[in-house]
Design a protein around this motif. Structure first.
Motif, PDB file in Angstrom:
ATOM      1  N   VAL A  18      -3.532   3.709  -2.024  1.00  0.00           N
ATOM      2  CA  VAL A  18      -3.371   4.042  -0.687  1.00  0.00           C
ATOM      3  C   VAL A  18      -2.065   3.686  -0.487  1.00  0.00           C
ATOM      4  CG1 VAL A  18      -4.115   3.539   1.491  1.00  0.00           C
ATOM      5  CG2 VAL A  18      -5.808   3.629  -0.142  1.00  0.00           C
ATOM      6  N   LEU A  19      -1.450   4.363   0.226  1.00  0.00           N
ATOM      7  CA  LEU A  19       0.004   4.212   0.781  1.00  0.00           C
ATOM      8  C   LEU A  19      -0.035   4.288   2.259  1.00  0.00           C
ATOM      9  CD1 LEU A  19       2.463   5.698  -1.871  1.00  0.00           C
ATOM     10  CD2 LEU A  19       1.445   3.142  -1.720  1.00  0.00           C
ATOM     11  N   VAL A  20       0.608   3.286   3.166  1.00  0.00           N
ATOM     12  CA  VAL A  20       0.660   3.414   4.344  1.00  0.00           C
ATOM     13  C   VAL A  20       2.113   3.178   4.760  1.00  0.00           C
ATOM     14  CG1 VAL A  20      -0.132   2.606   6.756  1.00  0.00           C
ATOM     15  CG2 VAL A  20      -1.774   2.637   4.976  1.00  0.00           C
ATOM     16  N   ASN A  21       2.672   4.167   5.674  1.00  0.00           N
ATOM     17  CA  ASN A  21       3.924   4.150   5.941  1.00  0.00           C
ATOM     18  C   ASN A  21       3.941   3.724   7.353  1.00  0.00           C
ATOM     19  OD1 ASN A  21       6.734   4.362   7.087  1.00  0.00           O
ATOM     20  ND2 ASN A  21       7.120   6.098   5.740  1.00  0.00           N
ATOM     21  N   VAL A  22       4.190   2.467   7.714  1.00  0.00           N
ATOM     22  CA  VAL A  22       4.285   2.076   9.176  1.00  0.00           C
ATOM     23  C   VAL A  22       5.571   2.078   9.649  1.00  0.00           C
ATOM     24  CG1 VAL A  22       3.681   0.175  10.725  1.00  0.00           C
ATOM     25  CG2 VAL A  22       2.286   0.390   8.696  1.00  0.00           C
ATOM     26  N   TYR A  23       5.567   3.224  10.673  1.00  0.00           N
ATOM     27  CA  TYR A  23       7.002   3.731  10.965  1.00  0.00           C
ATOM     28  C   TYR A  23       7.927   2.747  11.476  1.00  0.00           C
ATOM     29  CZ  TYR A  23       4.201   8.019  11.289  1.00  0.00           C
ATOM     30  OH  TYR A  23       3.153   8.921  11.095  1.00  0.00           O
ATOM     31  N   PHE A  24       7.776   1.589  12.258  1.00  0.00           N
ATOM     32  CA  PHE A  24       8.451   0.635  12.688  1.00  0.00           C
ATOM     33  C   PHE A  24       8.329  -0.700  12.186  1.00  0.00           C
ATOM     34  CE2 PHE A  24      10.862  -1.369  16.347  1.00  0.00           C
ATOM     35  CZ  PHE A  24      12.177  -0.688  16.272  1.00  0.00           C
ATOM     36  N   GLY A  25       7.563  -0.598  11.004  1.00  0.00           N
ATOM     37  CA  GLY A  25       6.991  -2.023  10.538  1.00  0.00           C
ATOM     38  C   GLY A  25       8.342  -2.851   9.845  1.00  0.00           C
ATOM     39  N   SER A  26       7.840  -4.071   9.825  1.00  0.00           N
ATOM     40  CA  SER A  26       8.988  -4.937   9.115  1.00  0.00           C
ATOM     41  C   SER A  26       8.102  -6.029   8.185  1.00  0.00           C
ATOM     42  CB  SER A  26       9.497  -5.858  10.327  1.00  0.00           C
ATOM     43  OG  SER A  26       8.756  -7.072  10.805  1.00  0.00           O
ATOM     44  N   GLU A  27       8.771  -6.828   7.579  1.00  0.00           N
ATOM     45  CA  GLU A  27       8.441  -7.857   6.806  1.00  0.00           C
ATOM     46  C   GLU A  27       7.330  -8.750   7.699  1.00  0.00           C
ATOM     47  OE1 GLU A  27      11.552 -11.486   6.274  1.00  0.00           O
ATOM     48  OE2 GLU A  27      12.124  -9.492   5.764  1.00  0.00           O
ATOM     49  N   LYS A  28       7.293  -8.960   8.896  1.00  0.00           N
ATOM     50  CA  LYS A  28       6.499  -9.728   9.566  1.00  0.00           C
ATOM     51  C   LYS A  28       5.250  -9.028  10.059  1.00  0.00           C
ATOM     52  CE  LYS A  28      10.343 -12.574  11.306  1.00  0.00           C
ATOM     53  NZ  LYS A  28      10.544 -13.441  12.405  1.00  0.00           N
ATOM     54  N   ASN A  29       5.028  -7.630   9.504  1.00  0.00           N
ATOM     55  CA  ASN A  29       3.626  -7.030  10.076  1.00  0.00           C
ATOM     56  C   ASN A  29       2.786  -7.707   8.870  1.00  0.00           C
ATOM     57  OD1 ASN A  29       5.536  -5.029  11.236  1.00  0.00           O
ATOM     58  ND2 ASN A  29       3.654  -3.816  11.396  1.00  0.00           N
ATOM     59  N   LYS A  30       1.268  -7.638   9.472  1.00  0.00           N
ATOM     60  CA  LYS A  30       0.232  -7.699   8.369  1.00  0.00           C
ATOM     61  C   LYS A  30      -0.568  -6.705   8.735  1.00  0.00           C
ATOM     62  CE  LYS A  30      -3.946 -10.529   7.747  1.00  0.00           C
ATOM     63  NZ  LYS A  30      -4.836 -11.811   8.304  1.00  0.00           N
ATOM     64  N   THR A  31      -0.696  -5.822   7.374  1.00  0.00           N
ATOM     65  CA  THR A  31      -1.336  -4.467   7.679  1.00  0.00           C
ATOM     66  C   THR A  31      -2.663  -4.719   6.595  1.00  0.00           C
ATOM     67  OG1 THR A  31       0.694  -3.468   7.617  1.00  0.00           O
ATOM     68  CG2 THR A  31      -1.014  -2.148   6.816  1.00  0.00           C
ATOM     69  N   GLU A  32      -3.670  -4.057   6.977  1.00  0.00           N
ATOM     70  CA  GLU A  32      -5.154  -4.299   6.336  1.00  0.00           C
ATOM     71  C   GLU A  32      -5.788  -2.830   6.412  1.00  0.00           C
ATOM     72  OE1 GLU A  32      -6.949  -8.541   7.529  1.00  0.00           O
ATOM     73  OE2 GLU A  32      -6.281  -7.320   9.378  1.00  0.00           O
ATOM     74  N   MET A  33      -6.766  -2.655   5.281  1.00  0.00           N
ATOM     75  CA  MET A  33      -7.391  -1.618   5.202  1.00  0.00           C
ATOM     76  C   MET A  33      -8.760  -1.831   4.887  1.00  0.00           C
ATOM     77  SD  MET A  33      -6.280  -0.202   1.277  1.00  0.00           S
ATOM     78  CE  MET A  33      -8.082   0.256   0.888  1.00  0.00           C
ATOM     79  N   ARG A  34      -9.596  -0.919   5.345  1.00  0.00           N
ATOM     80  CA  ARG A  34     -11.177  -0.953   4.843  1.00  0.00           C
ATOM     81  C   ARG A  34     -11.717   0.469   4.683  1.00  0.00           C
ATOM     82  NH1 ARG A  34     -14.763  -3.370   9.862  1.00  0.00           N
ATOM     83  NH2 ARG A  34     -14.810  -1.464  11.348  1.00  0.00           N
ATOM     84  N   VAL A  35     -12.855   0.455   4.121  1.00  0.00           N
ATOM     85  CA  VAL A  35     -13.466   1.856   3.783  1.00  0.00           C
ATOM     86  C   VAL A  35     -14.658   1.683   4.624  1.00  0.00           C
ATOM     87  CG1 VAL A  35     -14.457   3.675   2.236  1.00  0.00           C
ATOM     88  CG2 VAL A  35     -12.215   2.152   1.611  1.00  0.00           C
ATOM     89  N   ASP A  36     -15.024   2.638   5.475  1.00  0.00           N
ATOM     90  CA  ASP A  36     -16.194   2.925   6.044  1.00  0.00           C
ATOM     91  C   ASP A  36     -16.337   1.464   6.938  1.00  0.00           C
ATOM     92  OD1 ASP A  36     -16.511   5.228   5.191  1.00  0.00           O
ATOM     93  OD2 ASP A  36     -17.689   4.440   3.581  1.00  0.00           O
ATOM     94  N   ASP A  37     -17.528   0.620   6.901  1.00  0.00           N
ATOM     95  CA  ASP A  37     -17.695  -0.580   7.336  1.00  0.00           C
ATOM     96  C   ASP A  37     -17.602  -1.872   6.605  1.00  0.00           C
ATOM     97  OD1 ASP A  37     -18.384   0.540   9.926  1.00  0.00           O
ATOM     98  OD2 ASP A  37     -20.478   0.961   8.932  1.00  0.00           O
ATOM     99  N   GLY A  38     -16.738  -1.655   5.421  1.00  0.00           N
ATOM    100  CA  GLY A  38     -16.627  -2.736   4.532  1.00  0.00           C
ATOM    101  C   GLY A  38     -15.681  -3.586   4.956  1.00  0.00           C
TER     102      GLY A  38
END
Length: 511
Positions: A419-439
């Motif tokens: 999985v790749l996510v491009n957070v357009y205005f993101g920086s090293e200070k972002n915290k980015t998380e993922m989950r599938v369905d209700d996991g």
């Protein structure tokens, strides 16, 4: 002496070099001193009337020296035969603007005018130095909290591109609550005869725009850097200047040094640095300073500027690179919370030069070199704090990322699915998380890599940068065959949270 002029829009006319508009005596070029008044223009006619008081302690500059007006509102400065004199707008006051809302805060002094053989005309001869160069100001409310819109690189190659700007970006900003706009250079793409059409389109937004000169905004048919901004001065005035708005001090800095023969490099010249040094002497050390430039800070003599900003709250904005990037640059000798300077490369309104397949309205599907869409930034200031939010034109406000994941995959290959996510205005200070369905939510890892969607569509010869705002993760290997939804959320350095989702299928081995 009070000046008398033929038009109430005197700053615009003089800046355009329309002769000697002053009645009364003039001083000889050999005197090399300009004086005048900053005054409260109560009837908004641009003329200093007998009952209109001068304003004390307002700064005026010749592009190097900075002085304050005396109790009567009078200033005095040395000038050469190639000088732009300007008032530094104080908080709670506003300068005149043109019909397209361009701030008119300057007087161009070029007795002999610009070189006559330029492809794109410069300033016409302004004649002898007027006996008084006065700057009118009017009162306006400027609260501690206000918003600014920042553009990087509109860069139209032709009228068609200007109309892309007119139809893609401008309409959604008409009537904006932003107090004013900042353009970070490359208003043009070398064709400086498009300035009038560009100003007509941008003027429809209805707010003042303070513009920064870029490497595609200069005269190339000159031999030196000193002559490279002749057309710019005719249209916009000084290439380096400053102003206050609310509790924030803004500095617009020219850092494009023309080497000749259509070559340039990034540099804050000694004169630019001297102006900033003199300007900051009047700025309290706890006041937020925002510096705009065209070429990113780290591609210049950045340490010279950072030294001037040391121990001050500061932010800087740049264009040029046609990508988005946040840098937190160490300031030599600084300690604590102000030991790093936040520098933002602000993307590009034109994407990669308005490159992309046209949509049903004929507007290119423009992306930047980092895979973010073309767009601009809203900056909200509150005292000496700020927050920023990216906006892609004609997209919802919460469209802040895209997810790259195959639409379907075999159950046996789940462990390989990335999985790749491009957070357009993101920086090293972002915290980015993922989950599938209700996991469970799983933290993703920031990686510096190319955007996979952009790699698919960019034509040969156009570089795809190593984006600094892409996060990677792996799907759980335990997913059952069928449909699933991938959820992604990210929290940025300003505490803003954004989310996105992508639907995909897992295929059983029997399919």
């Amino acid at each position: 002496m009070m000046m008398t002029v033929r038009s109430c829009s005197w700053v615009l006319l003089i800046a355009c070099g329309i002769g000697n508009l002053f009645a009364g005596s003039t001083v000889g070029a050999e005197d090399q001193t300009v004086s005048g008044y900053v005054f409260h223009d109560q009837n908004a006619n641009g003329l200093r009337e007998p009952d209109e008081a001068g304003l004390a302690k307002v700064r005026v500059s010749n592009g190097r020296d900075v002085v304050e007006t005396d109790p009567a509102g009078r200033y005095e400065l040395p000038v050469s035969t190639d000088t732009v004199v300007f008032v530094i707008k104080p908080r709670g006051w506003m300068v005149p603007t043109s019909s397209n809302h361009l701030p008119r805060f300057y007087y161009v002094h070029k007795p002999n005018g610009s070189p006559s053989n330029l492809e794109y005309p410069g300033v016409s001869p302004t004649g002898p130095l007027p006996s008084s160069v006065d700057f009118p100001l009017q009162k306006q409310a400027e609260p501690n909290r206000f918003q600014v819109v920042a553009f990087g690189d509109p860069q139209p190659n032709n009228l068609g591109d200007i109309y892309h700007l007119a139809h893609d970006v401008v309409p959604e900003l008409v009537g904006t609550d932003a107090a004013f706009g900042l353009c970070l250079g490359d208003l043009m793409a070398d064709s400086l005869d498009l300035f009038p059409a560009y100003n007509d389109v941008m003027g429809q937004i209805g707010i003042p725009f303070y513009n920064t000169i870029g490497n595609h905004d200069i005269n190339f048919d000159v031999s030196s850097d000193a002559l490279s901004d002749e057309t710019w001065e005719r249209v916009y005035g000084p290439a380096t200047y400053s102003f206050d708005w609310g509790p924030v001090h803004f500095i617009v800095a020219d850092n494009v040094y023309y080497d000749g023969d259509k070559r340039y490099h990034g540099e804050f010249t000694e004169q630019v640095l001297e102006f900033i040094r003199n300007d900051l002497r009047y700025v309290p050390r706890d006041q937020l300073v925002v510096v705009t430039m065209h070429i990113p800070l780290t591609s210049t003599n950045d340490s010279a500027l950072l030294e001037l900003l040391k121990e001050r709250p500061s932010l800087s904005l740049a264009g040029h690179a046609h990508q988005i990037r946040h840098r937190f640059v160490a300031i030599p000798g600084a300690d604590g919370e102000r030991s790093k300077h936040h520098h933002v490369v602000n993307g590009a309104v034109c994407g990669i030069h308005w490159l992309g397949d046209p949509d049903e309205y004929g507007i290119p599907h423009a992306m930047t070199h980092c895979g973010s869409p073309n767009g601009y930034t809203f900056i909200t200031f509150d005292g000496n704090e700020y927050s920023m939010k990216f906006k892609a034109p004609r997209r919802p406000d919460d469209d802040q990322m895209h997810i790259f994941l195959p639409s379907e995959m075999a159950e046996s290959t789940l462990g390989e699915a990335e999985v790749l996510v491009n957070v357009y205005f993101g920086s090293e200070k972002n915290k980015t998380e993922m989950r599938v369905d209700d996991g469970p939510w799983v933290t993703m890892k920031r990686e510096i890599r190319q955007d996979p969607y952009l790699l698919k569509v960019v034509p040969p010869g156009h570089p795809v940068s190593q984006a600094t705002h892409i996060w990677a993760g792996k799907l759980p290997e335990s997913l059952k065959p069928g449909g699933h939804t991938l959820h992604v959320r990210t929290k940025d350095m300003f505490g803003q949270t954004f989310s996105a989702a992508r639907v995909f299928r897992v295929l059983s081995e029997d399919n």
